[in-house]
Design a protein around this motif. Structure first.
Motif: not given
Length: 174
Positions: A24-25, A50-57, A77-80, A106-110
């Motif tokens: 889930f993002l 649950y992690k905060v990750v750089k989008n490029t990585l 900002p993206t958390a996974i 806010k949930l983005k997608a999954g």
């Protein structure tokens, strides 16, 4: 962060993405440390990472996995949240937190078992009963015909005994 460290993080994240049943993002813009800690603790108790990750990585790590369809949501900002066992419990915690913190989380997608799901699908997943409840309902459904059959078998001798008892009472009365 040097290139070698980034490659190591991408490899580690790629492995986690391949193992996860559901991913889930979320956009966590505006969350404070206390809210993030609360969310992490709730997710940890549900066996969700649950992690905060750089989008490029994250984009590099998701290549050649069934989670590659999430790449269109790697903005801002993206958390996974990675669920390895029970995707329903992860969806429940994330949906509940998104409802209580609508301005900051806010949930983005999954992705669930390789299939992309929307925020509405995540909410529907969260509304499902837990895995244990579903298993209990299934076992109850499987057990119901046998229990009903035993009840019918027990009723026949019971009514016979009651009939005999009624005849006995009737004969004693005369």
């Amino acid at each position: 962060m040097n290139k070698e460290t980034k490659q190591q993080q991408v490899a580690e994240l790629h492995d986690k993405l391949q193992r996860a049943k559901a991913v889930f993002l979320a956009d966590f813009r505006g969350m404070n440390v206390e809210q993030a800690t609360t969310l992490r603790n709730e997710l940890r108790s549900a066996a969700v990472e649950y992690k905060v990750v750089k989008n490029t990585l994250l984009e590099l790590a998701s290549r050649d996995t069934d989670k590659e369809s999430l790449s269109q949501h790697f903005a801002g900002p993206t958390a996974i949240a990675l669920s390895y066992d029970d995707p329903v419990s992860a969806a429940k915690v994330l949906s509940k937190f998104a409802k209580t913190q609508p301005n900051t989380f806010k949930l983005k997608a999954g992705v669930l078992t390789g299939k992309a799901i929307s925020v509405a699908d995540i909410q529907s997943l969260a509304d499902l009963p837990s895995r244990e409840v579903l298993i209990a309902k299934l076992l109850g459904t499987i057990n119901a015909p046998v229990a009903n059959f035993v009840g019918v078998l027990a009723a026949v001798p019971g009514s016979f005994v009651r009939a005999l008892n009624a005849i006995k009472v009737q004969k004693e009365g005369n």
